[in-house]
Design a protein around this motif. Structure first.
Motif, PDB file in Angstrom:
ATOM      1  N   LEU A 122       0.761  -1.189  -0.063  1.00 57.59           N
ATOM      2  CA  LEU A 122       0.056  -0.009  -0.007  1.00 57.59           C
ATOM      3  C   LEU A 122       0.753   1.243   0.072  1.00 57.59           C
ATOM      4  O   LEU A 122       0.505   2.395   0.543  1.00 57.59           O
ATOM      5  CB  LEU A 122      -0.969   0.043   1.091  1.00 57.59           C
ATOM      6  N   SER A 123       2.231   1.341  -0.688  1.00 58.10           N
ATOM      7  CA  SER A 123       2.934   2.458  -0.598  1.00 58.10           C
ATOM      8  C   SER A 123       2.423   3.649  -1.300  1.00 58.10           C
ATOM      9  O   SER A 123       2.808   4.713  -1.027  1.00 58.10           O
ATOM     10  CB  SER A 123       4.415   1.910  -1.220  1.00 58.10           C
ATOM     11  N   PHE A 124       1.391   3.394  -2.222  1.00 58.33           N
ATOM     12  CA  PHE A 124       0.933   4.369  -2.935  1.00 58.33           C
ATOM     13  C   PHE A 124      -0.245   5.023  -2.174  1.00 58.33           C
ATOM     14  O   PHE A 124      -0.663   6.302  -2.603  1.00 58.33           O
ATOM     15  CB  PHE A 124       0.376   3.819  -4.418  1.00 58.33           C
ATOM     16  N   LEU A 125      -0.660   4.551  -1.263  1.00 53.67           N
ATOM     17  CA  LEU A 125      -1.861   5.005  -0.544  1.00 53.67           C
ATOM     18  C   LEU A 125      -1.309   5.561   0.780  1.00 53.67           C
ATOM     19  O   LEU A 125      -2.053   6.830   1.328  1.00 53.67           O
ATOM     20  CB  LEU A 125      -2.851   4.016  -0.200  1.00 53.67           C
ATOM     21  N   THR A 126      -0.509   5.337   1.380  1.00 51.07           N
ATOM     22  CA  THR A 126      -0.010   5.662   2.656  1.00 51.07           C
ATOM     23  C   THR A 126       1.546   6.589   2.561  1.00 51.07           C
ATOM     24  O   THR A 126       2.223   6.666   1.656  1.00 51.07           O
ATOM     25  CB  THR A 126       0.296   4.472   3.788  1.00 51.07           C
ATOM     26  N   ILE A 127       1.850   6.955   3.781  1.00 49.17           N
ATOM     27  CA  ILE A 127       3.262   7.349   4.057  1.00 49.17           C
ATOM     28  C   ILE A 127       4.020   6.278   4.550  1.00 49.17           C
ATOM     29  O   ILE A 127       4.069   5.905   5.882  1.00 49.17           O
ATOM     30  CB  ILE A 127       3.568   8.560   4.703  1.00 49.17           C
ATOM     31  N   PRO A 128       4.829   5.443   3.758  1.00 54.35           N
ATOM     32  CA  PRO A 128       5.435   4.216   4.124  1.00 54.35           C
ATOM     33  C   PRO A 128       6.338   4.327   5.574  1.00 54.35           C
ATOM     34  O   PRO A 128       6.215   3.490   6.352  1.00 54.35           O
ATOM     35  CB  PRO A 128       6.374   3.804   3.110  1.00 54.35           C
ATOM     36  N   PHE A 138      -5.027   2.220   5.505  1.00 52.05           N
ATOM     37  CA  PHE A 138      -4.555   2.954   4.269  1.00 52.05           C
ATOM     38  C   PHE A 138      -4.538   4.401   4.289  1.00 52.05           C
ATOM     39  O   PHE A 138      -4.324   5.139   3.427  1.00 52.05           O
ATOM     40  CB  PHE A 138      -5.110   2.456   2.813  1.00 52.05           C
ATOM     41  N   ASP A 139      -4.698   4.809   5.440  1.00 51.70           N
ATOM     42  CA  ASP A 139      -4.564   6.424   5.890  1.00 51.70           C
ATOM     43  C   ASP A 139      -3.379   6.737   6.301  1.00 51.70           C
ATOM     44  O   ASP A 139      -2.216   6.113   6.213  1.00 51.70           O
ATOM     45  CB  ASP A 139      -5.549   6.648   6.848  1.00 51.70           C
ATOM     46  N   ARG A 140      -3.194   8.195   6.207  1.00 56.34           N
ATOM     47  CA  ARG A 140      -1.792   8.697   6.297  1.00 56.34           C
ATOM     48  C   ARG A 140      -1.302   8.480   7.608  1.00 56.34           C
ATOM     49  O   ARG A 140       0.165   8.525   7.678  1.00 56.34           O
ATOM     50  CB  ARG A 140      -1.891  10.279   5.977  1.00 56.34           C
ATOM     51  N   GLU A 141      -2.088   8.344   8.851  1.00 58.13           N
ATOM     52  CA  GLU A 141      -1.474   8.092   9.990  1.00 58.13           C
ATOM     53  C   GLU A 141      -2.340   7.685  10.997  1.00 58.13           C
ATOM     54  O   GLU A 141      -3.570   7.916  10.812  1.00 58.13           O
ATOM     55  CB  GLU A 141      -0.559   9.389  10.677  1.00 58.13           C
ATOM     56  N   PRO A 142      -2.280   7.025  12.176  1.00 57.28           N
ATOM     57  CA  PRO A 142      -3.199   6.613  13.081  1.00 57.28           C
ATOM     58  C   PRO A 142      -4.345   7.923  13.292  1.00 57.28           C
ATOM     59  O   PRO A 142      -5.460   7.373  13.714  1.00 57.28           O
ATOM     60  CB  PRO A 142      -2.359   6.083  14.400  1.00 57.28           C
ATOM     61  N   SER A 143      -3.791   8.965  13.744  1.00 57.81           N
ATOM     62  CA  SER A 143      -4.968  10.154  13.957  1.00 57.81           C
ATOM     63  C   SER A 143      -5.753  10.419  12.968  1.00 57.81           C
ATOM     64  O   SER A 143      -6.890  10.439  13.234  1.00 57.81           O
ATOM     65  CB  SER A 143      -4.203  11.265  14.512  1.00 57.81           C
ATOM     66  N   PHE A 144      -5.361  10.198  11.761  1.00 58.64           N
ATOM     67  CA  PHE A 144      -6.329  10.350  10.540  1.00 58.64           C
ATOM     68  C   PHE A 144      -7.438   9.259  10.393  1.00 58.64           C
ATOM     69  O   PHE A 144      -8.568   9.479  10.142  1.00 58.64           O
ATOM     70  CB  PHE A 144      -5.577  10.008   9.305  1.00 58.64           C
ATOM     71  N   ALA A 145      -6.733   7.792  10.949  1.00 56.96           N
ATOM     72  CA  ALA A 145      -7.574   6.880  10.880  1.00 56.96           C
ATOM     73  C   ALA A 145      -8.785   6.998  11.989  1.00 56.96           C
ATOM     74  O   ALA A 145      -9.924   6.778  11.910  1.00 56.96           O
ATOM     75  CB  ALA A 145      -6.976   5.545  11.191  1.00 56.96           C
ATOM     76  N   THR A 183      -5.745   2.657  17.339  1.00 59.56           N
ATOM     77  CA  THR A 183      -4.785   3.482  16.747  1.00 59.56           C
ATOM     78  C   THR A 183      -3.940   4.165  18.001  1.00 59.56           C
ATOM     79  O   THR A 183      -2.911   4.708  17.509  1.00 59.56           O
ATOM     80  CB  THR A 183      -5.746   4.936  16.304  1.00 59.56           C
ATOM     81  N   LEU A 184      -4.177   3.953  19.064  1.00 64.97           N
ATOM     82  CA  LEU A 184      -3.337   4.408  20.198  1.00 64.97           C
ATOM     83  C   LEU A 184      -3.059   5.978  20.071  1.00 64.97           C
ATOM     84  O   LEU A 184      -1.954   6.245  20.298  1.00 64.97           O
ATOM     85  CB  LEU A 184      -2.175   3.609  20.171  1.00 64.97           C
ATOM     86  N   SER A 185      -4.169   6.699  19.642  1.00 61.99           N
ATOM     87  CA  SER A 185      -3.781   8.091  19.417  1.00 61.99           C
ATOM     88  C   SER A 185      -4.454   8.915  20.492  1.00 61.99           C
ATOM     89  O   SER A 185      -5.678   8.749  20.895  1.00 61.99           O
ATOM     90  CB  SER A 185      -4.626   8.349  17.971  1.00 61.99           C
ATOM     91  N   LEU A 186      -3.828   9.700  20.940  1.00 63.56           N
ATOM     92  CA  LEU A 186      -4.360  10.662  21.974  1.00 63.56           C
ATOM     93  C   LEU A 186      -5.561  11.333  21.742  1.00 63.56           C
ATOM     94  O   LEU A 186      -6.688  11.444  22.452  1.00 63.56           O
ATOM     95  CB  LEU A 186      -3.239  11.731  22.444  1.00 63.56           C
ATOM     96  N   ILE A 187      -5.598  11.873  20.268  1.00 59.86           N
ATOM     97  CA  ILE A 187      -6.853  12.614  19.824  1.00 59.86           C
ATOM     98  C   ILE A 187      -8.069  11.583  19.706  1.00 59.86           C
ATOM     99  O   ILE A 187      -9.074  11.873  20.093  1.00 59.86           O
ATOM    100  CB  ILE A 187      -6.584  13.264  18.836  1.00 59.86           C
TER     101      ILE A 187
END
Length: 396
Positions: A122-128, A138-145, A183-187
């Motif tokens: 999924l390199s074309f969808l994400t920031i590897p 396939f989102d940019r980072e966990p917080s986006f998810a 996601t283990l994201s604070l937000i």
């Protein structure tokens, strides 16, 4: 990204799809009659942008085209669906299920030590380089998810706590909540706390007042549990460090997420001092960043310099106090109020509206993009869900 005439344009993989949809809507005559309120909103964006951003016409025009294009396509989708809420939410939850499938695959591969497979596929969808075991699909980072799953989380928690099987089953509700937590994201955890508060405060009575203390203990417990997780503890500690006594050495040592918020806060503060009422125009925060970032910070990192790391900071920087207050007014004017009702459609509209309300709050806190992740579509759904619910059960 395309650079030209001093203006950079970020190109995402889904742009061609939206362009095709746009021309399809034109072909079937969907835009022959347009909601005048949406046209007025677009006109307001144009006027306010050029009042503040007359010095940077290319940057302003680029962002206006970006916002207006996604608003028009999003409006076209809602009109094409005839605002059939069940069909719209069916589309949303289909995307959520696909999203969770890839995210579960990602977490499993990383748990087995085979994360490079997911990065390559999924390199074309994400920031590897940003992908870890934390759920992001396939989102940019966990917080986006976390942002994208927020409406699904809100509805899922409602299905488990209050009333089951609205839009999705309890089984899928559990799966969505687990994905969100991973996601283990604070937000993301802020989103959970806000969701619980909305459920609790939707009807406040004496009985609920008696439960205020145990609920406060529960929320405090969630905060303490989140704080015990090292990455979240690091973000909180670093934030306290830079807001109380930040030296150049401290700035070099803090995590990038905290640095992004702090550096963009510093830039926004200076931008407001110079353009307090109308800002510098949409799409100009990057210019403000280069202009106002302190020399001691200029060489550390320019993370989130384009979108300010926060919608609140970006609106203040680019639109000034007036645009910020107009947006806040829109948010609170269109928040659907809960009313005791047996009307099934009203309950669904209230769920959608209030889930997007929390999504907007999270964007104001820690997400500065105007159009990424369907934000324009969610804003329109927020507006129309309140309008429809008010028609069903008018306020007294």
């Amino acid at each position: 990204m395309i650079d030209g005439l001093g203006v950079s344009i970020d190109i995402y993989w889904y742009f061609p799809l939206f362009i095709l949809i746009f021309f399809f809507f034109i072909y079937i005559g969907l835009y022959e009659k347009f909601d005048k309120n949406i046209l007025l909103a677009i006109l307001l964006v144009l006027i306010l942008s050029f009042i503040g951003g007359y010095k940077y016409p290319l940057s302003v025009m680029k962002q206006i085209i970006n916002i207006c294009f996604f608003l028009i396509v999003s409006y076209g989708y809602i009109k094409y669906m005839n605002f059939d809420l069940d069909k719209i939410m069916k589309h949303y939850f289909t995307i959520v299920k696909i999203f969770i499938f890839f995210g579960g695959f990602q977490v499993l591969l990383f748990a087995l030590g085979q994360g490079e497979i997911f990065k390559n596929v999924l390199s074309f969808l994400t920031i590897p380089g940003s992908i870890t075991i934390r759920f992001q699909s396939f989102d940019r980072e966990p917080s986006f998810a976390a942002y994208n799953l927020l409406p699904a989380l809100f509805i899922s928690l409602h299905n488990l706590i209050i009333k089951p099987n609205l839009f999705i089953s309890r089984t899928w509700s559990v799966v969505i909540i687990l994905a969100y937590l991973l996601t283990l994201s604070l937000i993301a955890y802020v989103g959970i706390i806000l969701t619980v508060m909305v459920f609790y405060l939707r009807t406040l009575n004496t009985k609920k007042m008696l439960y205020a203390f145990p609920l406060s203990v529960l929320v405090l417990g969630i905060i303490i549990a989140a704080y015990m997780y090292p990455p979240i503890k690091m973000r909180i500690d670093d934030t306290l460090k830079v807001t109380t006594n930040s030296s150049e050495e401290d700035l070099e040592q803090i995590n990038l997420s905290t640095y992004a918020m702090y550096s963009n806060f510093v830039v926004t503060k200076s931008a407001l001092e110079n353009n307090p009422f109308f800002g510098s125009g949409l799409g100009t925060h990057e210019i403000n960043y280069d202009k106002y970032i302190p020399s001691a910070m200029a060489n550390l990192s320019d993370i989130n310099k384009k979108e300010a790391a926060s919608l609140a900071l970006r609106l203040l920087s680019e639109g000034g106090i007036i645009s910020f207050l107009i947006f806040i007014g829109f948010v609170f004017k269109n928040k659907s109020k809960y009313k005791e009702s047996t009307n099934h459609l009203f309950m669904k509209l209230w769920l959608l509206n209030n889930s997007i309300f929390i999504m907007i709050l999270l964007h104001l806190l820690r997400q500065g993009h105007y159009t990424v992740s369907g934000f324009c579509l969610f804003l329109l759904l927020y507006y129309y869900s309140n309008k429809k619910s008010t028609e069903l059960i008018p306020s007294k």
